[in-house]
Motif scaffolding. Structure first.
Motif, short mmCIF file in Angstrom:
data_model
loop_
_atom_site.label_atom_id
_atom_site.label_comp_id
_atom_site.label_asym_id
_atom_site.label_seq_id
_atom_site.Cartn_x
_atom_site.Cartn_y
_atom_site.Cartn_z
N ASN B 68 2.05 -0.17 14.21
CA ASN B 68 3.22 -0.30 13.19
C ASN B 68 2.68 -1.16 12.14
O ASN B 68 3.79 -2.06 11.40
N LEU B 69 1.34 -1.35 11.66
CA LEU B 69 1.27 -2.30 10.75
C LEU B 69 0.95 -1.62 9.17
O LEU B 69 0.99 -2.36 8.50
N ILE B 70 0.56 -0.52 9.22
CA ILE B 70 0.54 0.51 8.28
C ILE B 70 1.22 1.67 8.21
O ILE B 70 1.63 2.17 9.50
N TYR B 71 1.43 2.35 7.28
CA TYR B 71 2.52 3.61 7.02
C TYR B 71 1.81 4.71 6.37
O TYR B 71 0.75 4.43 5.44
N LYS B 72 1.75 5.92 6.84
CA LYS B 72 1.56 7.26 5.92
C LYS B 72 2.38 7.12 4.70
O LYS B 72 3.62 6.98 4.91
N GLU B 73 1.84 7.56 3.67
CA GLU B 73 2.65 7.68 2.46
C GLU B 73 1.92 8.87 1.65
O GLU B 73 0.74 9.16 1.68
N SER B 74 2.87 9.89 1.20
CA SER B 74 2.42 11.23 0.62
C SER B 74 2.49 10.92 -0.87
O SER B 74 3.36 10.09 -1.43
N ILE B 75 1.47 11.33 -1.51
CA ILE B 75 1.17 11.31 -2.98
C ILE B 75 1.44 12.79 -3.68
O ILE B 75 0.82 13.67 -2.96
N ALA B 76 2.56 12.88 -4.45
CA ALA B 76 2.82 14.43 -4.86
C ALA B 76 1.46 15.13 -5.38
O ALA B 76 0.86 14.46 -6.11
#
Lengths: 165, 165
Positions: B68-76
């Motif tokens: 839980n130290l980094i997150y996924k993030e989507s880029i459009a």
DNA sequence: ATGTATTTTCAATTATTATTGAAAATATTG
DNA sequence: CAATATTTTCAATAATAATTGAAAATACAT
């Protein structure tokens, strides 16, 4: 379970636990052996009980001595050095914290201070903010460990627990 | 010092620090890179910036996600996965403590409980006493970490520091 | 001072852990 | 459903860290 078996198991467990915290297995095992040993042991004893070499035993005994986790003890009429462990585990914890603080937290603080000297610019603002964030955390861990060191066990935990209930 | 240089240095320092605590260098470096990165990065970016292989990057990204130290993030409009780090370092500390507690303290407590089942005898008395001593220590670390987790940063340290001055 | 016991050192070896990279699996697009 | 992009896996390899053991140094006794 038999006593000898249980001690062996403890040495194993302590060794594994150590490796997860960046302490080498032999060092943790020598420590564990001395913790559960009723009498002081000499290098030979440790080599035998853990099936490790003289060099290995010697090196880790020295390191544990540096960490203040074990003491030299002389036995009358024997010229070998014997060792016994500090058995008060609260004391053990305090000494480990103290030593890691000195060896790691303090150097880290210096590194962080250096990094803040980065040349100022629009882009460096968030970087410096992050470094300062880490500095704050580290200095807090630092005070916490200092507090821990001075605090009497019972009083300390009593107060902590009361604080938040 | 130039910003890019300072970031590079930070990644290095964080990596070394990690290895001393049983966290592998690449994982700590990926973490550091994301901490000082203003925008989310994809696997390719991380591979490049740290000169590590795809497999290595992937594995450590996953592990950091588990912690839980980094997150996924989507880029459009981009089908790759991007990652960003939690940057509140107090939050980071809490999550690391939480995870290590779950992975290590809890198993250790079970081991210790087992060891107390050693057959009773005159010789086993001091062994059991030592194990209980350790149990006490561990359960204290456990409550301390629990406290830490729930406590608000400011309140927590404010109270701690007031307590002992 | 000489011989003996004990401890320390350290280059060589071994064991462990981390990393690579290509192949397999999975997901996404048109 | 192909075709392609992306992610995951994992056996092989490389890098790192731990361990050995014999030789050197030191301490001790007579």
């Amino acid at each position: 379970m038999e006593l000898e078996q249980a001690k062996q198991q403890f040495i194993q467990t302590w060794g594994n636990f150590g490796t997860q915290w960046g302490i080498n297995r032999s060092m943790a095992q020598v420590h564990a052996l001395l913790i559960v040993s009723d009498s002081p042991l000499c290098t030979e004893d440790i080599m035998e009980r853990l099936s490790i070499s003289r060099g290995n035993a010697n090196m880790n005994i020295r390191e544990l001595t540096n960490w203040n986790l074990i003491y030299k003890e002389s036995i009358a009429g024997d010229r070998k050095e014997y060792f016994r462990a500090e058995k008060d585990m609260w004391e053990v914890a305090k000494r480990i914290v103290k030593e890691r603080k000195r060896r790691e937290l303090e150097p880290l603080q210096q590194h962080l201070a250096e990094l803040k000297k980065v040349e100022q610019s629009y882009e460096s603002i968030s970087f410096v903010a992050t470094i300062e964030n880490i500095e704050r955390l580290v200095s807090r861990l630092d005070s916490l460990s200092g507090t821990l060191m001075k605090a009497d066990e019972h009083v300390f935990f009593g107060k902590i627990l009361n604080l938040f209930k």
